[in-house]
Structures are given as structure tokens and as C-alpha cells.
Design a protein around this motif. Structure first.
Motif, PDB file in Angstrom:
ATOM      1  N   MET A   1      46.288  43.033  45.311  1.00  0.00           N
ATOM      2  CA  MET A   1      46.224  42.919  46.776  1.00  0.00           C
ATOM      3  C   MET A   1      45.054  42.021  47.178  1.00  0.00           C
ATOM      4  O   MET A   1      44.126  42.450  47.860  1.00  0.00           O
ATOM      5  CB  MET A   1      46.080  44.312  47.395  1.00  0.00           C
ATOM      6  N   CYS A   4      44.125  41.666  50.919  1.00  0.00           N
ATOM      7  CA  CYS A   4      43.766  42.865  51.699  1.00  0.00           C
ATOM      8  C   CYS A   4      42.251  42.918  51.925  1.00  0.00           C
ATOM      9  O   CYS A   4      41.476  42.908  50.967  1.00  0.00           O
ATOM     10  CB  CYS A   4      44.248  44.122  50.974  1.00  0.00           C
ATOM     11  N   PHE A   6      40.263  45.314  52.917  1.00  0.00           N
ATOM     12  CA  PHE A   6      39.551  46.477  52.377  1.00  0.00           C
ATOM     13  C   PHE A   6      39.456  46.411  50.853  1.00  0.00           C
ATOM     14  O   PHE A   6      38.446  46.828  50.278  1.00  0.00           O
ATOM     15  CB  PHE A   6      40.184  47.791  52.851  1.00  0.00           C
ATOM     16  N   CYS A   7      40.477  45.858  50.180  1.00  0.00           N
ATOM     17  CA  CYS A   7      40.360  45.621  48.731  1.00  0.00           C
ATOM     18  C   CYS A   7      39.209  44.650  48.470  1.00  0.00           C
ATOM     19  O   CYS A   7      38.427  44.838  47.530  1.00  0.00           O
ATOM     20  CB  CYS A   7      41.661  45.042  48.172  1.00  0.00           C
ATOM     21  N   HIS A  46      44.367  50.124  46.039  1.00  0.00           N
ATOM     22  CA  HIS A  46      45.141  49.830  47.256  1.00  0.00           C
ATOM     23  C   HIS A  46      46.292  50.812  47.424  1.00  0.00           C
ATOM     24  O   HIS A  46      47.134  50.964  46.545  1.00  0.00           O
ATOM     25  CB  HIS A  46      45.690  48.394  47.235  1.00  0.00           C
ATOM     26  N   HIS A  98      45.582  49.402  54.361  1.00  0.00           N
ATOM     27  CA  HIS A  98      44.932  49.975  53.178  1.00  0.00           C
ATOM     28  C   HIS A  98      44.404  51.319  53.683  1.00  0.00           C
ATOM     29  O   HIS A  98      43.584  51.338  54.614  1.00  0.00           O
ATOM     30  CB  HIS A  98      43.804  49.046  52.695  1.00  0.00           C
TER      31      HIS A  98
HETATM   32 ZN    ZN Z   1      43.792  46.990  49.884  1.00  0.00          ZN
END
Ligand code: ZN
Ligand code: 5GP
Length: 115
Positions: A1, A4, A6-7, A46, A98
Motif C-alpha cells: 500500500m 496510503c 498512514f502506511c 494496512h 487505513h
Molecule cells: Zn495503509
């Protein structure tokens, strides 16, 4: 991910004000706080949302809740109280897919939900 956000924060590829991190979870300040304390508790792995949890997620889900409780205590919120919110899907207003727990405190909250 890779895309993403937040990742990327979990992996240190995007910056955030980190508060706590362990093997399973990361906690950082929300960039648009709605209260004096507004943190996000996220799994390092994730997961799109609560809708993507299953039986195998039970230990992780419990861990996220316990991390939120401990960080809330560290922030001095145990007695004054706090709110934990998990938005899931369009009607909730979820914008980042996420999984994340909003940990909100430091002021009195009167309404259960807002628009
Ligand atoms: Zn994520
Ligand atoms: P949701 O509406 O999906 O439950 O909440 C997403 C939250 O993530 C919002 O409160 C938003 O302010 C926060 N957020 C979105 N992108 C970032 C970011 O790049 N960094 C940080 N620290 N918070 C973010």
C-alpha cells in the motif's frame, strides 16, 4: 500500500508527530485536531476499515484499544475522559482508508455525533 498516507507514516516515509509505536501499532497527532488532544491509533499493517476485520484480527483489534487506553492515560486523560471514534465507510465520513481510532480529549464533548 505504497500510496496510503498512514502506511507511509508508519514506515517513516511521511512525517507526523509520533507519540507511540510498537510492533503492531502506531499513534500520532491528527493534522487537523478537533480538540486539545486528537491522536490517531493505527495498525502498522494496512487494513482498509472495520469492514475488513475478521476472526484473525481479534488480537490486533484488542491491542489497538489497549494502546489507545494507555496513551490516553499518558496524556493525562484517564480521569477527565476521552472519546474513541472509528469511522467506517461513506456515511461515517471516513476519508482515510487505513483503519484508525480517533482518540479525542482535553475538552468537554456534548454531542454524540456532529455533521
Ligand atoms: Zn495503509
Ligand atoms: P477519517 O475521517 O478517515 O476518520 O479521519 C481521517 C483523519 O486523518 C482526519 O482527522 C485527518 O485530519 C487525518 N489525516 C489525514 N491525512 C493526514 C496526514 O497526512 N497526517 C496526519 N497527521 N493526519 C492526517
Amino acid at each position: 500500500m505504497d500510496e496510503c498516507i498512514f502506511c507511509q507514516i508508519v514506515n517513516g516515509k511521511a512525517s507526523a508527530r509520533l507519540v507511540y509505536q510498537d510492533e503492531q501499532a502506531t499513534v500520532f497527532h491528527d493534522r487537523h485536531p478537533v480538540a486539545p488532544i486528537h491522536l490517531l491509533v493505527v495498525p502498522n499493517r494496512h487494513i482498509d476499515s472495520v469492514n475488513a476485520l475478521d476472526e484473525t484480527s481479534t488480537p490486533l483489534a484488542g491491542h489497538l484499544l489497549l494502546v489507545a487506553q494507555r496513551v490516553a492515560a499518558q496524556m493525562g486523560l484517564a480521569a477527565s475522559g476521552y472519546r474513541i471514534i472509528i469511522n467506517t465507510g461513506p456515511d461515517s465520513g471516513q476519508t482515510v482508508f487505513h483503519l484508525h481510532l480517533h482518540l479525542i480529549g482535553g475538552r468537554r464533548m456534548r454531542f454524540l455525533v456532529g455533521d
